[in-house]
Design a protein around this motif. Sequence first.
Motif, PDB file in Angstrom:
ATOM      1  N   PHE B  88       0.687  -1.151  -0.021  1.00  0.00           N
ATOM      2  CA  PHE B  88       0.020   0.031   0.098  1.00  0.00           C
ATOM      3  C   PHE B  88       0.601   1.140   0.134  1.00  0.00           C
ATOM      4  O   PHE B  88       1.334   1.635   0.936  1.00  0.00           O
ATOM      5  CB  PHE B  88      -0.923  -0.052   1.242  1.00  0.00           C
ATOM      6  N   ASP B  90       0.700   4.487   0.069  1.00  0.00           N
ATOM      7  CA  ASP B  90       0.694   5.686   0.863  1.00  0.00           C
ATOM      8  C   ASP B  90       0.734   5.386   2.389  1.00  0.00           C
ATOM      9  O   ASP B  90       0.803   6.316   3.136  1.00  0.00           O
ATOM     10  CB  ASP B  90      -0.758   6.343   0.594  1.00  0.00           C
ATOM     11  N   LEU B  91       0.498   4.034   2.818  1.00  0.00           N
ATOM     12  CA  LEU B  91       0.797   3.606   3.953  1.00  0.00           C
ATOM     13  C   LEU B  91       2.047   3.430   4.396  1.00  0.00           C
ATOM     14  O   LEU B  91       3.051   2.871   3.696  1.00  0.00           O
ATOM     15  CB  LEU B  91      -0.027   2.360   4.241  1.00  0.00           C
ATOM     16  N   GLU B  95       1.787   0.831   9.041  1.00  0.00           N
ATOM     17  CA  GLU B  95       0.417   0.631   8.689  1.00  0.00           C
ATOM     18  C   GLU B  95       0.185  -0.449   7.756  1.00  0.00           C
ATOM     19  O   GLU B  95      -0.737  -1.267   7.748  1.00  0.00           O
ATOM     20  CB  GLU B  95      -0.028   2.037   8.132  1.00  0.00           C
ATOM     21  N   GLU B  98      -0.269  -3.361   9.761  1.00  0.00           N
ATOM     22  CA  GLU B  98      -1.495  -3.435  10.606  1.00  0.00           C
ATOM     23  C   GLU B  98      -2.377  -3.948   9.722  1.00  0.00           C
ATOM     24  O   GLU B  98      -3.213  -4.626  10.188  1.00  0.00           O
ATOM     25  CB  GLU B  98      -1.929  -1.954  10.998  1.00  0.00           C
ATOM     26  N   VAL B  99      -2.520  -3.565   8.286  1.00  0.00           N
ATOM     27  CA  VAL B  99      -3.527  -4.018   7.504  1.00  0.00           C
ATOM     28  C   VAL B  99      -3.546  -5.500   7.610  1.00  0.00           C
ATOM     29  O   VAL B  99      -4.539  -6.432   7.548  1.00  0.00           O
ATOM     30  CB  VAL B  99      -3.533  -3.648   6.208  1.00  0.00           C
ATOM     31  N   GLY B 100      -2.389  -6.145   7.903  1.00  0.00           N
ATOM     32  CA  GLY B 100      -2.312  -7.484   7.670  1.00  0.00           C
ATOM     33  C   GLY B 100      -2.410  -8.213   8.897  1.00  0.00           C
ATOM     34  O   GLY B 100      -2.733  -9.557   8.971  1.00  0.00           O
TER      35      GLY B 100
END
Lengths: 613, 233
Positions: B88, B90-91, B95, B98-100
């Motif tokens: 990602f 922009d992340l 972050e 965190e999404v994972g």
Amino acid sequence: MDSVLPQLLTGLATASSLFLVASGLTIIFGVTRIVNFSHGSLTMLGAYIGWSILTRLPRDPAWFALGILLTALATALIGVLIERVVLRRVYRAPELFQLLATFGVVLIVQDATLWLWGAVELPLPRPRWLRGFVEVAGGRFPFYDLVLIAIGPVVLGLLWLVMNRTRWGTLVRAATLDREMVAALGVDQRRLFTSVFALGAGLAGLGGALSLPNASANLGIDLSVITDAFVVVVVGGLGSLPGAFVASLLIGILQAFGIVLVPKITLVLVFLVMAVVLVFRPNGLMGRPQAEAREAALAAPVVRAAPPALRWLGAVALVLAVLAPFGAGDYYLTVLTDACVAILFATSLHFMMGPGGMASFGHAAWFGIGAYAAGLLLHWAGAPMPLGLLAAPVAAGIVAALFGWFVVRLSGVYLSMLTLAFAQIAWAVSFQWVEVTGGDNGLLGVWPPDWARSPRVTYWIALALSVGVALLLRRALYAPYGYALRAARDSAARAQSIGLDVARLRLVALVIAGAACGLGGAIFSYGKGGVFPTYISIPHSVEALLMVLLGGLQTVAGPIVGALVYTGLADLLVRSTDLWRLVLGAVIVLLVTAFPEGIAGAARRLWLRGREA
Amino acid sequence: MLLVAGLNAHYGRAHILRDMALEIGAGEVMVLLGRNGAGKSTTMKSIIGLLRPTSGRVLYGGRDIAGEEPHRVARSGVGYVPEDRRVFADLTVMENLEVGRQPAREGQRAWTPARLFELFPNLGRMRDRPGGRMSGGEQQMLTIARTLMGNPRLLLLDEPSEGLAPVIVEQMAAAILALKAEGLTILLAEQNPHFAGGIADRATVVEKGAVVWSGSMAALRADDDARRRYLAV
Ligand SMILES: Nc1ncnc2c1ncn2[C@@H]1O[C@H](COP(=O)(O)OP(=O)(O)OP(=O)(O)O)[C@@H](O)[C@H]1O
Ligand SMILES: [Mg+2]
């Protein structure tokens, strides 16, 4: 100088309300990639629900705030309902079907609101504290405006915190970038989408409720708000929150000063700014290039030749149509004339949208330009009908060329939204330039000469012209030009590399579509005996989309079938029920969710399956 | 642990996987070898559910997950690392991780950012750097780390060595061996038999969407004929 500060403050207050609505729209678009037409309806519901709640609560500030929050909560729940029942079924459908589905929701909400709250505008009785003034720099300013001004940045700040400081916000931002990957990491997209929709709908409702003290709850909010919100979101860059904020300020202030300086053309001014921004920054002030959805490539419509049986069916239908005046009464002849106009309206849109790949939200612009060209010529120069029928497509074609010059390079949603903006400019001109166009009253007495005055002759003329133009459009599609156009649609890069001038191909398609549609507008005016701004209204543009999408993009017969079905359906509904919008909306939603390839497409599939079996 | 049988998949009308079959035991590392366009990535996408197979079975832990939605497959313990990384942009690194993140399963030692930074020390030095501003090698490490945050039991690794400098490839091999030592089951897609040779226990060679050879790594090394026929670069 004295008037600058008050205007500025008014502009800032407007900007805040705009931002609330637009932020919801942009968040929803970012994650779901759905351009949610019903967002304005949520704002409208916010105003009505807000009215119902606030008029029942004690009238002091604390209760007012509570009422507003309850309203936002209620619209959020309605948003969840809409998402679950309608949108969830169309996430994988082509973009325009999604748009159509959300427009179905607009219609349903319109009638439901009318039914629940009635047609009368509902102003909110304002208690004293809401009417108060505050002294700023020697001037007196409405207290409530200052409250609104503060709310915008506060909401922006809160949204920023949610987006950047919570797991939910991180997931939303990730999904905005690559929602497939987010799913592959174990995140349930459906729940994410529903919650995003709830937030967006809540913001829309908040905006609607907060606008109550300065305005009222009325049935026009949905479409006026959605236009403004589209402008803001496009200028700011789709999916960008800070962009929406900056664009809200820009548009809000522009409107506030525009009204003082150039009252007549404020709308035009707003849309000109939007056009200029998009010419220089095709993705809006803070937007980024749209990553093409990964699955989208599979859904590209192909235009296929009709099976022979269908041609026979068409021929028989044509013969019946020519003979119709011998069997049908005057009323049905006017409906049939409308159907012929609808065919022009739909086939021309299909031409630029299917093979041309340019979806238009503002197709009625060309219709109206044709209509006004004929009407103005007759009104100011006494030009007879044949001249008017000639001038209409020419005028529409020329304006389409001018407009096309700077939009054909834009892609996808932006182009669509600019077409909407342009239609609104045309509408504003016809509405506001009273001296020339007659404004809201329109141009009257646009009748055909005596020899063509009977419904029968008018119908035959309409039939001949619409069938003729439809056949010409079909020819163009199967000519080398048509193949080149489709190649350009399927892959602009590849078409360019084999030497096709993509921009020019699309420009020509736009001009052809505009001219054909303009002719339809002229015929329609002669049939009705007048030209009115409603010809260019958003709902009229959407009708064209409905016809095309009902019929399906994949076949040449599609838009014709769609035009006929739509005209018949609309006529039937308007005559048989007061709640026709509700029924039409429900039918649209059902059709879109059940037949994502349109009526003609579905019929074709069933037909082919029947033969293979 | 994973059994794929009779798997067929299409892109539109193009028939890509033809009766694809695989079997991986718990703790094993299996490499999928094959030329460009052989169907390695398509196999992985069909397992994780990004592509809905048209027929066939994907048994994972005894349950048929063929055609299930990706987030369900992922939550049942299958981690997917795509070949094009799909960080990602922009992340930030944190972050992205965190999404994972997903809860660990019973008896698992949960992955944390701190543990992942031990595995990929480079990442630890750029916690707040947006994914879009990292080198290809760093992005590759991030995409693997991100998937590990979901605490998978089976890892689908699509060409982790693609386009990386030799030094980074070696780091990558070391990291994967460390994961294997943790007991993770791995399905690895590779074009580079040399890279695979150091890691995998068994190999399956695919061509035109079907299995043409399978056996142990040692057997593949011994089978000059197969290597020449299917893997000649
Ligand atoms: N999105 C897609 N749409 C249509 N066809 C595709 C798509 N992705 C892959 N293909 C086709 O499917 C076949 C298998 O592709 P796949 O990506 O699985 O190969 P691969 O073995 O991973 O190759 P590589 O080593 O180059 O990554 C190829 O012929 C490819 O052209
Ligand atoms: Mg691959």
